[in-house]
Write an enzyme that holds these catalytic residues in place. Structure first.
Site: not given
Ligand code: MG
Ligand code: NAI
Length: 339
Positions: A123, A175, A209, A233
């Site tokens: 991000y 991950k 995951d 998020d």
């Molecule tokens: Mg969000």
């Protein structure tokens, strides 16, 4: 001396839910002094800017803010004010507790906290197109940035949060099996810090995951979860879904010196001005603010009254399956606090 805080009602349903929250804070005897400021689309007319300098100065001064949702126009127009505020005050930790309020949903007694890194990862928005053979958009690249500094401060924040709030375990989701450098660095930092907290807070790491699957199959195995920006998020919305959706999901954006508390939902233009919005998400965010400024007793009374009103069906807004408007719901919570 009351604690001064910046209050930004924001756009859409923001003013309606902010009014409701301030009424409840006053009824509960919160020792706060409100510094009213504006931001968002609603600030464009009066201040000619979606994020006026006066508003920034106020947050800088008070160090604590309660913020309603701000509309971000899609496509053209200004960039997200929410992101701008997080950047301006380096609010690196996004704290999102989820807690079952309405019984009879898919899960009972959910009580989890997600701590999301708020400044790094994909991000940061370092991305570009690569042109090939006449196609200017033949490929696109995006860079995931993870730093030791950023990883350390968010993982330490998670451990300290667990210790302070009497929680037993921190799960670091990652991950690192595929992204050995970026996610690997985040995991390494986590494992090293876990040693410092051995004996007071348990630590485990889990692949992202599989974490998503276990959150749906058996959310009770988790307690505090910490992860980088994008994973946080996505999973924070999944976790809001475990307790009935965004209407019940509060958030705190916490930095070294400043903190901005806000509802997880947006400005809900589809229902703005109709008096039907559920103020619970912003109200629970205000409770996190009270915890933050050392007024947890007031926060507990507000939570108990609100949960009581919803549980007993005294008043429920439309999104909770009831018929009450914002004011009616607020009256019920105030009545319970004063009763
Ligand atoms: Mg969000
Ligand atoms: P939204 O969260 O505003 O609305 C999604 C759906 O949930 C709508 O049907 C809405 O009516 C409902 N809803 C949301 N809050 C509610 C409440 N308190 N009570 C009852 N129903 C509620 O998301 P949407 O429509 O995608 O975004 C609208 C605007 O809000 C956009 O401009 C977006 O950028 C902005 N936004 C701002 C956020 C913030 O300030 N932190 C966060 C998310 C979106």
């Amino acid at each position: 001396m009351p604690t001064p805080i910046t209050v930004i009602p924001g756009d859409g349903i923001g003013p309606e839910v902010t009014d409701a929250v301030l009424r409840i804070l006053n009824a509960a005897g919160a020792d706060l002094e409100y510094d009213h400021q504006i931001a968002g689309v609603s600030a464009l007319d009066t201040a000619k800017s979606p994020l006026p300098q006066e508003t920034l100065d106020s947050i800088e001064r008070n160090r604590v803010a309660l913020k309603g949702p701000l509309t971000t126009p899609s496509g053209s127009g200004f960039r997200s004010i929410n992101v701008a505020i997080r950047k301006e005050f380096d609010l690196f930790a996004n704290v999102r507790p989820v807690h079952t309020i309405v019984p009879g949903g898919r899960y009972e007694d959910i009580d989890l906290v997600l701590i999301r890194e708020n400044t790094e990862g994909l991000y940061v928005g370092v991305e570009h197109y690569i042109g090939m053979e006449g196609d200017p958009k033949a490929a696109a690249e995006s860079v995931m940035i993870i730093t030791r500094f950023g990883s350390e401060r968010i993982v330490r924040f998670a451990f300290e949060y667990a210790k302070k709030n009497g929680r037993k375990r921190v799960t670091l989701a990652h991950k690192a099996n595929i992204l050995k450098y970026t996610q690997g660095l985040f995991l390494d930092v986590g494992k090293r810090l876990a040693g410092e907290y051995a004996g007071s807070v348990e630590f485990e790491d889990r692949i992202i995951d599989a974490t998503a699957m276990y959150l749906v199959l058996d959310p009770y195995r988790f307690d505090v979860l910490v992860m980088e920006n994008m994973f946080g998020d996505i999973l924070s919305d999944l976790m809001a879904g475990l307790v009935g959706g965004l209407g019940f999901a509060p958030a705190g954006n916490i930095g070294q010196d400043h903190a901005v508390f806000e509802a997880v939902h947006g400005s809900a233009p589809d229902i703005a001005g109709q008096g039907v919005a559920n103020p619970t998400s912003l109200l629970l965010s205000a409770c996190l603010l009270l915890d933050h400024v050392g007024q947890s007793g007031v926060a507990t009374r507000i939570r108990d009254s609100t949960f009581g009103v919803v549980r007993d069906g005294v008043a429920r807004t439309r999104d909770m399956g009831g018929k009450s408007g914002t004011v009616e719901f607020t009256d019920a919570v105030v009545g319970r606090l004063e009763g």
